[in-house]
Scaffold this motif. Sequence first.
Motif, mmCIF file in Angstrom:
data_model
loop_
_atom_site.group_PDB
_atom_site.id
_atom_site.type_symbol
_atom_site.label_atom_id
_atom_site.label_comp_id
_atom_site.label_asym_id
_atom_site.label_seq_id
_atom_site.Cartn_x
_atom_site.Cartn_y
_atom_site.Cartn_z
ATOM 1 N N ASN A 1 68.956 33.172 50.208
ATOM 2 C CA ASN A 1 69.237 34.179 51.552
ATOM 3 C C ASN A 1 70.053 35.195 51.323
ATOM 4 N N THR A 2 70.445 35.170 50.762
ATOM 5 C CA THR A 2 71.776 36.535 50.202
ATOM 6 C C THR A 2 70.386 37.432 49.457
ATOM 7 N N LYS A 3 70.051 37.058 49.201
ATOM 8 C CA LYS A 3 68.547 37.656 47.642
ATOM 9 C C LYS A 3 67.566 38.381 48.808
ATOM 10 N N GLN A 4 67.147 37.676 49.929
ATOM 11 C CA GLN A 4 66.420 37.562 50.387
ATOM 12 C C GLN A 4 67.018 39.579 51.843
ATOM 13 N N ASP B 1 74.792 41.818 54.813
ATOM 14 C CA ASP B 1 77.131 41.500 54.573
ATOM 15 C C ASP B 1 77.202 39.723 55.373
ATOM 16 N N ILE B 2 76.459 39.538 56.796
ATOM 17 C CA ILE B 2 76.864 38.636 57.582
ATOM 18 C C ILE B 2 76.006 37.679 56.488
ATOM 19 N N THR B 3 75.138 37.496 56.173
ATOM 20 C CA THR B 3 74.325 36.923 54.820
ATOM 21 C C THR B 3 75.380 36.561 54.276
ATOM 22 N N VAL B 4 75.258 37.671 53.458
ATOM 23 C CA VAL B 4 77.136 36.934 52.620
ATOM 24 C C VAL B 4 78.042 36.008 52.978
ATOM 25 N N GLN B 5 78.160 36.289 54.210
ATOM 26 C CA GLN B 5 79.715 35.176 54.349
ATOM 27 C C GLN B 5 79.082 34.002 54.780
ATOM 28 N N ASP B 6 78.041 33.970 55.403
ATOM 29 C CA ASP B 6 76.974 32.124 55.381
ATOM 30 C C ASP B 6 77.227 31.890 54.006
ATOM 31 N N GLU B 7 77.603 32.494 53.361
ATOM 32 C CA GLU B 7 76.786 32.066 51.743
ATOM 33 C C GLU B 7 78.302 30.989 51.265
ATOM 34 N N ILE C 1 85.030 37.291 59.886
ATOM 35 C CA ILE C 1 84.616 38.544 58.936
ATOM 36 C C ILE C 1 82.841 38.507 59.962
ATOM 37 N N LYS C 2 82.207 37.439 59.727
ATOM 38 C CA LYS C 2 80.955 37.376 60.003
ATOM 39 C C LYS C 2 80.298 38.168 61.439
ATOM 40 N N THR C 3 81.823 37.314 62.752
ATOM 41 C CA THR C 3 81.718 38.098 63.856
ATOM 42 C C THR C 3 82.148 39.658 64.144
ATOM 43 N N SER D 1 71.891 48.870 59.736
ATOM 44 C CA SER D 1 71.793 47.691 60.386
ATOM 45 C C SER D 1 71.887 46.529 59.756
ATOM 46 N N LEU D 2 70.664 46.824 59.071
ATOM 47 C CA LEU D 2 70.365 45.663 57.611
ATOM 48 C C LEU D 2 71.135 45.607 56.712
ATOM 49 N N LYS D 3 71.591 46.678 56.149
ATOM 50 C CA LYS D 3 73.509 46.223 55.520
ATOM 51 C C LYS D 3 74.186 45.450 55.813
ATOM 52 N N LEU D 4 74.475 45.447 57.316
ATOM 53 C CA LEU D 4 75.783 44.864 57.904
ATOM 54 C C LEU D 4 75.059 43.083 57.679
ATOM 55 N N GLN D 5 73.507 43.239 58.146
ATOM 56 C CA GLN D 5 72.817 41.801 58.530
ATOM 57 C C GLN D 5 72.649 41.704 56.903
#
Length: 457
Positions: free
Chosen positions: A64-67, A141-147, A270-272, A135-139
């Motif tokens: 997911n992070t790579k995507q 970063d959000i995925t990184v926090q999910d990981e 951090i995600k929020t 905006s997608l760069k923040l998305q």
Amino acid sequence: MKRIIIALFLLVLFAPVTFAKETEINKMDYLNLGWWEKFNDDKLTGYILSAYENNPDLKAAAINTKQAEQMVKMSFSRELPEITFDGRYQREFESSEQRFGDMVIPNYSQSNFVLPLTMTYEFDIWGKNRLKTKSLKLQNDITVQDEKSAYISLTSAIAANYFNLIKADNLIENQKRLIELQKQIVSMEEKKYNAGLCPITELLVEKQALTAFESELNLMIENMDVIQNRMSVLIGDRELREIAHNDDFQIMPVPEYLDTKIIENRPDFIKTEYLIQKAGYDVRIAKKDFLPSFLVYGQIGFNAYQLGKIFTPDTWLSNIGVMPTLDIFTGGLKLSRLKFKKLEYEKMMQYFEKTVLTSIQELNDSLVSAKISNKNYNKALENYSLEENLYTLSKKKLDIGAKSNLAHLKAEQALLIAKKNEISNKADCNLAAINIYKASGGTDYINLQNLPKDENI
């Protein structure tokens, strides 16, 4: 003019394209092995490393992070000019005469060779495409926090299941000894009953206790099988290595207070924050949709009717232009999108408030639970020590004939029951410590200095 067009094309074609430099994240840092090594248990760290290699959830989170990284690159590509080659060959057949006044063009056929390079570029005068990339760069970063959250949850689950396995294993061994003692007690009670030295009720009570102990053992075995199966899934390994019969594991200390700022390390916190920033960018993008866009386009190449003359100066093809676009009427689409994005921003603010409150609550709950678990363990340890003294006294009385063997067996049974409570409460101490680790976002809270009481939980 021709030279200017060529210069522009060459500049775009050969200009170095630089993406934002990706930060290489060492996924081993997500495991936080330094924390788990504090338990001084190589088997525990071995299971965590096994999960790092084999767990499907971690692999899916990494994908997911790579995507998300590729989505950022795709967005960034829209900020750059697009150059395409659209070569074309056609054979024309004109079967009727064409007249231009007195001039007559008879039937003819000819070939047409077109070799153009076409460039299109949306001139981002308002910075809309740049905002989309941000905006997608923040998305991402959000995925990184999910990981990261997946790593914390997984390692905490593995550690909790590991200590539950040790707890279950030791409880089963302890329960087996209890059953053996109870069988001896039942045998002695049967001899007493047959000799007329006790009523039938005493014998039935002991047999009932034996049945209860055996039923409890069956539940313990079932519980251990469930934990082992769950552990196999977590570590991504069908063959679970044997857990040693070790009840002498180290107990993690519990801090008296924890600074509430520790929740800032939580991935969901951090995600929020990233979600709020992303929602802010999306609102700005929706506002810029009302502004006109400007498409810059151009072509350079060759257009010839004979293949042998295609690269001669007479066949040179070039054009350049700017095409402004402004949506006059969209049926309220853009206005609705803007309102939607603003509501999304307000919703993210509410999510942030909820995350803060939930994080503080979970940290409070885990800390209180850990303190209670440690108090219960100390009481269980104290009770076990008292039972040990009683058992020692019982052994001495038995040796001098001042106590029956049956009474001594009951003393030993009481010692095993106290041991059972001590085993359970000791494992619960580490389970509570793991909950603090999870609630603090994978923070090594032991090394944090305690702050004054009014600044702590």
